[in-house]
Enzyme design. Structure first.
Site, PDB file in Angstrom:
ATOM      1  N   GLU A   1     -10.329  -7.242  -5.512  1.00  0.00           N
ATOM      2  CA  GLU A   1     -10.825  -5.975  -5.637  1.00  0.00           C
ATOM      3  C   GLU A   1     -12.239  -5.999  -6.433  1.00  0.00           C
ATOM      4  OE1 GLU A   1      -9.351  -1.988  -8.256  1.00  0.00           O
ATOM      5  OE2 GLU A   1      -8.314  -3.255  -8.778  1.00  0.00           O
TER       6      GLU A   1
ATOM      7  N   CYS B   1      -5.410  -1.477  -5.839  1.00  0.00           N
ATOM      8  CA  CYS B   1      -4.629  -2.423  -6.615  1.00  0.00           C
ATOM      9  C   CYS B   1      -3.481  -1.386  -6.777  1.00  0.00           C
ATOM     10  CB  CYS B   1      -5.699  -2.254  -8.014  1.00  0.00           C
ATOM     11  SG  CYS B   1      -5.391  -2.876 -10.001  1.00  0.00           S
TER      12      CYS B   1
ATOM     13  N   LYS C   1      -9.383   5.228  -3.432  1.00  0.00           N
ATOM     14  CA  LYS C   1      -8.502   4.138  -4.734  1.00  0.00           C
ATOM     15  C   LYS C   1      -7.286   5.980  -4.898  1.00  0.00           C
ATOM     16  CE  LYS C   1      -7.009   1.379  -7.855  1.00  0.00           C
ATOM     17  NZ  LYS C   1      -7.335   0.634  -9.277  1.00  0.00           N
TER      18      LYS C   1
END
Length: 291
Positions: A44, A154, A117
């Site tokens: 990331e 993540c 995200k």
């Protein structure tokens, strides 16, 4: 019939020199491709230090739009040259909004659709809500040269709903680029690496599909905190077993090969998608269980 696909996870430390970070990432992609990898996962936000330790409006200048992004263009050229698929993490600017985003770069260099995200953390050392709007794309899967892949980012990896949504959309493998390490004060000292890994092993086992996670390594110091990123990038098979392990400290490339047709046969034979009861799962679409 067999459909083997070789995947790689990479991990590296990032510094303050973006050009050096990009060169290091490219070298890892070239190394993985040289070892036979067809799909290669970078971590990331690897272009820079993990700037989310601090709230500093100056870091917004690091964001770029998708269109005309020179770093995406560079790695698209690399994907085309090496005939590899690259899930690619970057800091996206979209007018007055900013996202922690990812594009899937196919093996011919085409930049496929965007994922933003969905779950944005906010805590000591991980102050992402200051920088990133919550993602508005929903969970995505992409048809690539080597299979249909799902990818989230993540903090998304802690949510089984995200993995299941990608599996229900036909994903054959799950990919998670990551930046996670020690918890700065006032959080109590904790090493979450084993917990982090077990959660994702559960996603692989519950959905009967391989899972690839790439994390960074190295100590990064912010204005008011520091994080030691714990690596431990790994590849799990469709039962959740770890089949490749990068360890906790060093730059690494790890590789595994899966026969996606054999994995699919096992997934269908196990019956977990046949026996699902969506009519009973309404509580998970509410914040409080539907009370």
């Amino acid at each position: 019939m067999a459909r083997p696909v070789t995947v790689a996870a990479t991990q590296m430390a990032c510094g303050g020199d973006a050009a050096a970070n990009l060169d290091r990432a490219e070298a890892l992609v070239r190394r993985a491709a040289g070892e036979g990898a067809q799909v290669i996962l970078l971590q990331e936000l690897f272009e820079t230090l993990y700037f989310c330790q601090d709230q500093d409006a100056g870091y917004f200048k690091l964001a770029r739009p998708v269109d005309g992004n020179p770093v995406i263009a560079r790695f698209a050229d690399l994907a085309r040259e090496l005939s590899v698929v690259l899930p690619f993490s970057f800091f996206e600017a979209a007018h007055n909004a900013h996202f922690n985003s990812l594009v899937m770069i196919d093996a011919d260099g085409r930049v496929l659709d965007l994922y933003r995200k969905s779950h944005i953390p906010d805590g000591p050392g991980y102050q992402e809500k200051y920088y990133f709007n919550p993602g508005d794309t929903g969970f995505r899967v992409w048809d690539t040269a080597y299979g249909r892949f799902g990818c989230a980012i993540c903090w998304d990896q802690w949510f089984p709903e995200a993995a299941r949504a990608m599996a229900l959309s036909g994903a054959e493998m799950l990919f998670y680029p990551t930046a996670i390490g020690s918890e700065p004060p006032p959080a109590p000292p904790v090493d979450s690496s084993a917990h982090w890994r077990r959660v994702m092993q559960g996603h692989a086992g519950a959905n009967l599909m391989p899972l690839i996670a790439s994390n960074r390594v190295g100590r990064e110091v912010g204005a008011a905190s520091e994080i030691s990123f714990y690596g431990t990038s790994f590849i799990a098979d469709e039962t959740g077993a770890v089949v490749a392990d990068a360890g906790g400290a060093d730059q690494a490339v790890i590789i595994a090969t899966f026969d996606l047709d054999a994995v699919r046969a096992r997934r269908l034979g196990w019956g977990v998608f046949r026996d699902r009861r969506p009519d009973l799962y309404g509580a998970i679409s509410t914040a409080d269980g539907g009370r």
